[in-house]
Design an enzyme around this catalytic site. Sequence first.
Site, mmCIF file in Angstrom:
data_model
loop_
_atom_site.group_PDB
_atom_site.id
_atom_site.type_symbol
_atom_site.label_atom_id
_atom_site.label_comp_id
_atom_site.label_asym_id
_atom_site.label_seq_id
_atom_site.Cartn_x
_atom_site.Cartn_y
_atom_site.Cartn_z
ATOM 1 N N SER A 285 2.310 24.082 2.460
ATOM 2 C CA SER A 285 3.716 24.099 2.030
ATOM 3 C C SER A 285 4.120 25.519 1.665
ATOM 4 C CB SER A 285 3.901 23.208 0.795
ATOM 5 O OG SER A 285 5.189 23.407 0.237
ATOM 6 N N TYR B 39 1.591 21.347 -7.648
ATOM 7 C CA TYR B 39 1.706 21.063 -6.208
ATOM 8 C C TYR B 39 1.432 22.319 -5.380
ATOM 9 C CZ TYR B 39 4.002 20.029 -1.745
ATOM 10 O OH TYR B 39 4.285 19.878 -0.401
HETATM 11 N N1 LIG Z 1 9.218 17.348 3.441
HETATM 12 C C1 LIG Z 1 9.066 18.593 3.012
HETATM 13 O O1 LIG Z 1 10.027 19.313 2.735
HETATM 14 C C2 LIG Z 1 7.684 19.184 2.911
HETATM 15 C C3 LIG Z 1 7.591 20.563 2.702
HETATM 16 C C4 LIG Z 1 6.339 21.132 2.623
HETATM 17 C C5 LIG Z 1 5.204 20.355 2.762
HETATM 18 N N2 LIG Z 1 5.315 19.011 2.941
HETATM 19 C C6 LIG Z 1 4.067 18.233 3.089
HETATM 20 O O2 LIG Z 1 4.090 17.547 4.318
HETATM 21 C C7 LIG Z 1 3.385 16.323 4.197
HETATM 22 C C8 LIG Z 1 4.278 15.179 4.636
HETATM 23 O O3 LIG Z 1 5.516 15.265 3.966
HETATM 24 P P1 LIG Z 1 6.642 14.149 4.211
HETATM 25 O O4 LIG Z 1 7.898 14.699 3.651
HETATM 26 O O5 LIG Z 1 6.588 13.662 5.603
HETATM 27 O O6 LIG Z 1 6.075 13.023 3.227
HETATM 28 P P2 LIG Z 1 6.435 11.470 3.058
HETATM 29 O O7 LIG Z 1 6.406 11.199 1.613
HETATM 30 O O8 LIG Z 1 7.631 11.100 3.868
HETATM 31 O O9 LIG Z 1 5.166 10.769 3.740
HETATM 32 C C9 LIG Z 1 3.881 10.958 3.211
HETATM 33 C C10 LIG Z 1 3.004 9.813 3.670
HETATM 34 O O10 LIG Z 1 1.690 10.042 3.124
HETATM 35 C C11 LIG Z 1 1.191 8.788 2.670
HETATM 36 N N3 LIG Z 1 0.176 9.005 1.635
HETATM 37 C C12 LIG Z 1 0.362 9.435 0.364
HETATM 38 N N4 LIG Z 1 -0.816 9.451 -0.294
HETATM 39 C C13 LIG Z 1 -1.760 9.036 0.591
HETATM 40 C C14 LIG Z 1 -3.164 8.821 0.520
HETATM 41 N N5 LIG Z 1 -3.830 8.999 -0.633
HETATM 42 N N6 LIG Z 1 -3.818 8.402 1.636
HETATM 43 C C15 LIG Z 1 -3.144 8.184 2.791
HETATM 44 N N7 LIG Z 1 -1.821 8.327 2.914
HETATM 45 C C16 LIG Z 1 -1.130 8.751 1.835
HETATM 46 C C17 LIG Z 1 2.405 8.050 2.122
HETATM 47 O O11 LIG Z 1 2.179 6.656 2.054
HETATM 48 C C18 LIG Z 1 3.475 8.449 3.139
HETATM 49 O O12 LIG Z 1 3.560 7.510 4.204
HETATM 50 C C19 LIG Z 1 2.908 16.247 2.744
HETATM 51 O O13 LIG Z 1 1.568 16.731 2.671
HETATM 52 C C20 LIG Z 1 3.842 17.192 2.024
HETATM 53 O O14 LIG Z 1 3.249 17.731 0.858
HETATM 54 C C21 LIG Z 1 6.529 18.407 3.028
#
Ligand SMILES: NC(=O)c1ccc[n+]([C@@H]2O[C@H](COP(=O)([O-])OP(=O)(O)OC[C@H]3O[C@@H](n4cnc5c(N)ncnc54)[C@H](O)[C@@H]3O)[C@@H](O)[C@H]2O)c1
Length: 247
Positions: A142, A152
Amino acid sequence: MNEHSGKVAVITGGARGFGRGFAEALAARGARVVLADLDGEEAARAAAAIGDLAEALALDVADEPAVAAAMADVARRHGGIDILINNAGIHSAAAAQPIGVLGLERSRQMFEVNVWGVIQCTLAAAPFMAGREGAAIVNISSMASYPCTTAYGVTKLAVRGVTTAFAHELGPQGIRVNAIAPGLIMTDTIRAELPEAVVAAVSAQQIVKREGATSDIVEAMLYLVSPGSGFVTGECLRVSGGVTLQA
Ligand SMILES: NC(=O)c1ccc[n+]([C@@H]2O[C@H](COP(=O)([O-])OP(=O)(O)OC[C@H]3O[C@@H](n4cnc5c(N)ncnc54)[C@H](O)[C@@H]3O)[C@@H](O)[C@H]2O)c1
């Protein structure tokens, strides 16, 4: 569109958000995709919508024995693993707080998923990826890992470190390991949780004046698992509209 035909991809957190986008894109290019998610029901719905090449797996990436069993089972049923996307992560607005504010227990829990989850999935999948043509791992870090002012952010800085370490460790087995550091991307979770003021503040720092989309991250992933990035390993590709480059 069949460049990944015959390949097997495991996508953690595949039920929604980026993970679902990754699964759709890889399946559309011929890969068999395994949507491994804590939310097995939503993963099953997503897999059904993607079609015959997709399957759901209820999995907590923080559960070491379950991760080991799941990777072995996928490899046994499909002959191996070619692509691993370590995408599952806890990233609620509440998690984006200083460690002392979030507290030890919740910080530890986030490390278990965001960091140990990546390590466990990588170690469990690697023996089934070794020596396979084009084997590639992509970890989702991230932009929060750059200022790194929150619990985080620290977990996502660790993801970048783990990426470098495994690029070295698994390179001799022909496995490339890279990361993506997304900026603010409006997935449903972000839209529901992040206060508008925070969204506005981050957007104001972007050089590219539009909202980041899941497709921006999907394109970066497709590059990092393609033969076109065959000389790239141990890197973290920032996909953020240029937030850190602003004066
Ligand atoms: N959306 C953003 O702006 C953003 C920015 C930077 C990084 N990220 C990272 O990208 C990744 C995905 O983000 P997103 O926005 O698609 O998230 P999201 O919340 O839409 O989806 C995350 C998924 O991970 C699953 N999950 C959570 N804990 C888990 C576990 N212990 N085992 C298995 N599955 C698990 C959840 O059930 C969910 O389906 C994450 O790692 C997040 O930190 C997102």
